[in-house]
Design a protein around this motif. Structure first.
Motif, mmCIF file in Angstrom:
data_model
loop_
_atom_site.group_PDB
_atom_site.id
_atom_site.type_symbol
_atom_site.label_atom_id
_atom_site.label_comp_id
_atom_site.label_asym_id
_atom_site.label_seq_id
_atom_site.Cartn_x
_atom_site.Cartn_y
_atom_site.Cartn_z
ATOM 1 N N SER A 80 48.173 42.990 37.363
ATOM 2 C CA SER A 80 47.001 43.770 36.961
ATOM 3 C C SER A 80 47.136 44.240 35.521
ATOM 4 O O SER A 80 48.242 44.499 35.048
ATOM 5 C CB SER A 80 46.828 44.988 37.869
ATOM 6 O OG SER A 80 46.617 44.597 39.197
ATOM 7 N N PHE A 81 45.995 44.342 34.839
ATOM 8 C CA PHE A 81 45.979 44.926 33.505
ATOM 9 C C PHE A 81 44.602 45.519 33.230
ATOM 10 O O PHE A 81 43.639 45.271 33.957
ATOM 11 C CB PHE A 81 46.372 43.902 32.433
ATOM 12 C CG PHE A 81 45.641 42.587 32.491
ATOM 13 C CD1 PHE A 81 44.356 42.444 31.976
ATOM 14 C CD2 PHE A 81 46.255 41.469 33.041
ATOM 15 C CE1 PHE A 81 43.702 41.230 32.001
ATOM 16 C CE2 PHE A 81 45.605 40.243 33.092
ATOM 17 C CZ PHE A 81 44.325 40.117 32.565
ATOM 18 N N GLU A 82 44.541 46.321 32.171
ATOM 19 C CA GLU A 82 43.281 46.945 31.771
ATOM 20 C C GLU A 82 42.294 45.860 31.381
ATOM 21 O O GLU A 82 42.495 45.143 30.409
ATOM 22 C CB GLU A 82 43.520 47.891 30.597
ATOM 23 C CG GLU A 82 44.331 49.118 30.934
ATOM 24 C CD GLU A 82 43.486 50.245 31.486
ATOM 25 O OE1 GLU A 82 42.244 50.099 31.484
ATOM 26 O OE2 GLU A 82 44.050 51.259 31.908
ATOM 27 N N HIS A 93 38.645 53.656 36.506
ATOM 28 C CA HIS A 93 39.844 52.822 36.412
ATOM 29 C C HIS A 93 39.472 51.359 36.188
ATOM 30 O O HIS A 93 38.597 50.819 36.872
ATOM 31 C CB HIS A 93 40.668 52.943 37.697
ATOM 32 C CG HIS A 93 41.016 54.357 38.043
ATOM 33 N ND1 HIS A 93 40.389 55.038 39.048
ATOM 34 C CD2 HIS A 93 41.924 55.211 37.499
ATOM 35 C CE1 HIS A 93 40.896 56.264 39.132
ATOM 36 N NE2 HIS A 93 41.823 56.391 38.198
ATOM 37 N N ARG A 94 40.188 50.707 35.270
ATOM 38 C CA ARG A 94 39.896 49.319 34.926
ATOM 39 C C ARG A 94 41.022 48.342 35.284
ATOM 40 O O ARG A 94 40.918 47.152 34.993
ATOM 41 C CB ARG A 94 39.604 49.204 33.425
ATOM 42 C CG ARG A 94 38.304 49.892 33.015
ATOM 43 C CD ARG A 94 37.979 49.628 31.555
ATOM 44 N NE ARG A 94 36.688 50.211 31.175
ATOM 45 C CZ ARG A 94 35.508 49.617 31.344
ATOM 46 N NH1 ARG A 94 35.470 48.418 31.909
ATOM 47 N NH2 ARG A 94 34.397 50.201 30.966
ATOM 48 N N GLN A 95 42.098 48.818 35.882
ATOM 49 C CA GLN A 95 43.177 47.901 36.253
ATOM 50 C C GLN A 95 42.652 46.863 37.249
ATOM 51 O O GLN A 95 42.091 47.220 38.288
ATOM 52 C CB GLN A 95 44.342 48.670 36.865
ATOM 53 C CG GLN A 95 45.151 49.486 35.872
ATOM 54 C CD GLN A 95 45.937 48.650 34.901
ATOM 55 O OE1 GLN A 95 46.026 48.984 33.726
ATOM 56 N NE2 GLN A 95 46.531 47.571 35.363
ATOM 57 N N THR A 96 42.847 45.605 36.923
ATOM 58 C CA THR A 96 42.219 44.520 37.666
ATOM 59 C C THR A 96 43.215 43.400 37.930
ATOM 60 O O THR A 96 43.928 42.971 37.014
ATOM 61 C CB THR A 96 41.021 43.953 36.875
ATOM 62 O OG1 THR A 96 40.175 45.028 36.481
ATOM 63 C CG2 THR A 96 40.222 42.976 37.711
ATOM 64 N N MET A 97 43.268 42.904 39.168
ATOM 65 C CA MET A 97 44.203 41.862 39.553
ATOM 66 C C MET A 97 43.783 40.507 38.995
ATOM 67 O O MET A 97 42.638 40.082 39.161
ATOM 68 C CB MET A 97 44.297 41.782 41.072
ATOM 69 C CG MET A 97 45.391 40.857 41.579
ATOM 70 S SD MET A 97 47.029 41.541 41.237
ATOM 71 C CE MET A 97 46.958 43.034 42.244
ATOM 72 N N HIS A 98 44.730 39.844 38.333
ATOM 73 C CA HIS A 98 44.540 38.484 37.822
ATOM 74 C C HIS A 98 45.671 37.597 38.330
ATOM 75 O O HIS A 98 46.738 38.086 38.708
ATOM 76 C CB HIS A 98 44.532 38.475 36.298
ATOM 77 C CG HIS A 98 43.278 39.003 35.674
ATOM 78 N ND1 HIS A 98 42.908 40.325 35.740
ATOM 79 C CD2 HIS A 98 42.297 38.369 34.963
ATOM 80 C CE1 HIS A 98 41.766 40.505 35.085
ATOM 81 N NE2 HIS A 98 41.368 39.333 34.613
ATOM 82 N N VAL A 99 45.427 36.297 38.300
ATOM 83 C CA VAL A 99 46.467 35.338 38.640
ATOM 84 C C VAL A 99 46.583 34.333 37.504
ATOM 85 O O VAL A 99 45.590 33.874 36.952
ATOM 86 C CB VAL A 99 46.175 34.628 39.985
ATOM 87 C CG1 VAL A 99 44.811 33.957 39.986
ATOM 88 C CG2 VAL A 99 47.261 33.605 40.310
ATOM 89 N N SER A 100 47.827 34.029 37.127
ATOM 90 C CA SER A 100 48.099 33.027 36.093
ATOM 91 C C SER A 100 49.205 32.111 36.596
ATOM 92 O O SER A 100 49.916 32.447 37.546
ATOM 93 C CB SER A 100 48.503 33.702 34.780
ATOM 94 O OG SER A 100 49.618 34.555 34.985
ATOM 95 N N PHE A 119 39.316 48.847 41.284
ATOM 96 C CA PHE A 119 40.691 49.040 40.909
ATOM 97 C C PHE A 119 41.543 48.176 41.838
ATOM 98 O O PHE A 119 41.396 48.271 43.055
ATOM 99 C CB PHE A 119 41.013 50.536 41.041
ATOM 100 C CG PHE A 119 42.409 50.958 40.800
ATOM 101 C CD1 PHE A 119 42.948 50.933 39.536
ATOM 102 C CD2 PHE A 119 43.197 51.403 41.833
ATOM 103 C CE1 PHE A 119 44.250 51.358 39.301
ATOM 104 C CE2 PHE A 119 44.494 51.844 41.605
ATOM 105 C CZ PHE A 119 45.019 51.826 40.344
ATOM 106 N N SER A 120 42.439 47.347 41.310
ATOM 107 C CA SER A 120 43.276 46.500 42.160
ATOM 108 C C SER A 120 44.622 46.314 41.478
ATOM 109 O O SER A 120 44.698 45.787 40.370
ATOM 110 C CB SER A 120 42.595 45.157 42.422
ATOM 111 O OG SER A 120 42.123 44.574 41.203
ATOM 112 N N ILE A 121 45.690 46.754 42.149
ATOM 113 C CA ILE A 121 47.029 46.739 41.555
ATOM 114 C C ILE A 121 48.068 46.361 42.612
ATOM 115 O O ILE A 121 47.783 46.291 43.796
ATOM 116 C CB ILE A 121 47.392 48.112 40.956
ATOM 117 C CG1 ILE A 121 47.467 49.185 42.057
ATOM 118 C CG2 ILE A 121 46.405 48.517 39.869
ATOM 119 C CD1 ILE A 121 48.079 50.505 41.590
#
Length: 313
Positions: A80-82, A93-100, A119-121
């Motif tokens: 997660s990142f802003e 809250h802007r923390q958002t789950m990503h996949v790389s 919000f997803s962490i």
């Protein structure tokens, strides 16, 4: 037990350590302000090498709690990142789950895709006979105990969540209060985060961190279920020993404080927790003083116990 080497002159913190083994080598990924950092070693208990930054995303900061899984020969990092490309949650809250992904456990991890909304962490992605599942934390503002809780959902593939999350662990204890009167007087914000799932001896365990790493009562606890159910969205986890009893596995003691947010690994027939903490005494570090430590664990008959003692490598 302190695990990783520390460069006091260039210290960047080692929060939220995630342990991963591949091809006989161990890797630890940690939270970073400008990206995810990694360490590697051929031995779980010694010889850790700082590998530098293995993932970043232009124009954003505060990369939290990475986890890594190998799927069909590809290494997938969930982090997660802003993120300003989506609407924040009710609390801003802007923390958002990503996949790389990468073709090497040391990356570089590239082509980050958004997986969840804010919000997803604090992800933990699990593969079993039933498919792929993701545990993560999100927020609930209007409940008896508002705050951050752990959800679980099915992944249709490494980049697509089904979108039918189920609550796995929710706040039930005053010891899980993150901050009192956070958004309005008399309404206390709770936090249950840092999920880690595993199976052992007919039991399924879901471990978590409660409260805030800056608080005195920050701790690691767990929920459990004795079941053969493979669909993890259907497993009914119950906190140990029950939802109303505070029974931490790892917490502050005379030599370390802020013990929490961990991952587990089984090696040589023994379970270990890799967690972050900071020394109770002055250690010469500045900024985020959390660093990664390791603890031998007892996992037997539905009960998890920490077998730790003070020891530095």
């Amino acid at each position: 037990m302190q695990l990783l080497e520390i460069d006091k002159e260039n210290y960047i913190g080692q929060a939220d350590p995630f342990i991963f083994e591949d091809g006989g080598r161990f890797y630890i990924y940690t939270t970073g302000h400008d990206g995810v950092y990694a360490y590697s070693s051929d031995s779980l208990l010694s010889g850790w090498k700082f590998e530098g930054k293995v993932f970043t995303y232009p124009g954003v900061y505060d990369f939290w709690a990475p986890s890594v899984i190998k799927i069909d020969g590809v290494y997938c990092m969930y982090c997660s990142f802003e993120f300003y490309g989506d609407t924040p949650d009710e609390g801003g809250h802007r923390q958002t789950m990503h996949v790389s992904c990468a073709d090497n456990p040391l990356g570089p991890f590239k082509n980050a895709r958004q997986l969840l909304h804010p919000f997803s962490i604090d992800s933990h992605v699990v593969s079993n006979e039933e498919g792929l599942f993701i545990f993560y934390s999100t927020n609930e503002f209007h409940s008896e105990r508002p705050g951050t809780y752990i959800a679980v959902d099915r992944l249709l593939d490494p980049f697509t969540v089904r979108g039918e999350p189920v609550k796995a662990i929710v706040p039930t204890l005053d010891e899980e209060i993150f901050r009192r009167d956070r958004y309005e007087p008399g309404v206390h914000w709770h936090t249950v985060e840092g999920a880690f799932y595993f199976r052992e001896g007919g039991w399924q365990y879901l471990m978590y961190s409660g409260s805030c790493y800056e608080n005195e009562n920050y701790f690691i606890g767990y929920a459990r279920a004795k079941t053969d159910e493979k669909d993890l969205t259907k497993v009914k986890f119950e906190k140990y020993p029950d939802p109303e009893t505070y029974s931490p596995v790892l917490f502050s003691n005379e030599w370390e404080e802020g013990a929490g947010h961990h991952s587990m690994i089984k090696h040589g027939g023994k379970w270990y927790a890799v967690y972050h903490a900071r020394n109770a005494e002055e250690d010469g570090l500045s900024g985020d003083r959390r660093n990664a430590r390791i603890c031998l664990m007892s996992v037997e008959n539905g009960v998890i116990k920490a077998l730790r003692k003070q020891n530095s490598i």
